[in-house]
Enzyme design. Structure first.
Site, PDB file in Angstrom:
ATOM      1  CG  ASP A   1      52.799  51.942  66.285  1.00  0.00           C
ATOM      2  OD1 ASP A   1      52.952  51.581  65.293  1.00  0.00           O
ATOM      3  OD2 ASP A   1      52.101  51.123  66.957  1.00  0.00           O
TER       4      ASP A   1
ATOM      5  CB  CYS B   1      49.917  50.774  64.319  1.00  0.00           C
ATOM      6  SG  CYS B   1      47.861  50.014  64.316  1.00  0.00           S
TER       7      CYS B   1
ATOM      8  CB  THR C   1      47.051  44.976  63.707  1.00  0.00           C
ATOM      9  OG1 THR C   1      46.499  46.089  64.754  1.00  0.00           O
ATOM     10  CG2 THR C   1      47.810  43.960  64.809  1.00  0.00           C
TER      11      THR C   1
ATOM     12  CG  HIS D   1      31.322  49.923  47.917  1.00  0.00           C
ATOM     13  ND1 HIS D   1      31.192  48.432  47.845  1.00  0.00           N
ATOM     14  CD2 HIS D   1      31.248  50.094  46.519  1.00  0.00           C
ATOM     15  CE1 HIS D   1      31.027  48.048  46.758  1.00  0.00           C
ATOM     16  NE2 HIS D   1      31.321  49.029  45.982  1.00  0.00           N
TER      17      HIS D   1
ATOM     18  CG  HIS E   1      28.094  52.418  47.606  1.00  0.00           C
ATOM     19  ND1 HIS E   1      28.031  50.937  48.291  1.00  0.00           N
ATOM     20  CD2 HIS E   1      28.093  52.141  46.412  1.00  0.00           C
ATOM     21  CE1 HIS E   1      27.908  50.319  47.544  1.00  0.00           C
ATOM     22  NE2 HIS E   1      28.139  50.607  46.297  1.00  0.00           N
TER      23      HIS E   1
END
Ligand code: RB5
Length: 142
Positions: free
Chosen positions: A8, A65, A67, A98, A133
């Protein structure tokens, strides 16, 4: 590698630098904007990237973006997408080793461009460890 990328307005400059770096390294980029710093809705730029990853049309995705959370939440709606939000180099490595993440989500407002480029480099050059994993990753989808 084939790599899809989207962001964004918060990640616009980061996306340009990442594309420039990866194209110079010979990767084939599939770019889904956004094309400027005008405010946009991040899902509009995430869905095309996530669809490419979900359909195995690309090897990996990169989303940016403010965050990193909005893009990660959107991308993880897709069955074959494992999008990991990463804010330091060790988390980038572990998210590949992982979790076998196939989409890197970056928080542009909390890392600088130099860190973002380094995180992309680590993401592309770290392998999934498999073993215990893989058992865990196989249990993610309901
Ligand atoms: C845009 O202001 C911001 O909300 C967005 O970049 C992102 O952080 C959402 O998760």
């Amino acid at each position: 590698m084939k790599i899809a990328i989207g962001c964004d307005h918060a990640g616009y400059q980061y996306r340009l630098e990442i594309i420039d770096m990866l194209e110079k390294l010979g990767h084939e980029m599939f770019d889904f904007g956004t094309d400027g710093d005008a405010s946009v809705d991040y899902p509009d730029h995430v869905h095309p990237v996530a669809q490419k990853v979900d359909n195995a049309e690309v090897d990996l995705g990169i989303l940016i973006c403010g965050t990193g959370n909005g893009v990660a939440m959107t991308a993880n709606k897709y069955k074959n997408v494992r999008a990991g939000l990463c804010w330091n180099e060790e988390i980038v490595s572990l998210t590949r080793q992982h979790n076998n993440a196939n989409v890197l989500c970056l928080p542009a407002r909390f890392i600088n461009i130099k860190e973002a480029l380094q995180f992309v480099h680590v993401f592309l050059n770290t392998d999934f460890e498999g073993g215990r994993h893989k058992r865990r990753v196989d249990k993610i989808c309901m």
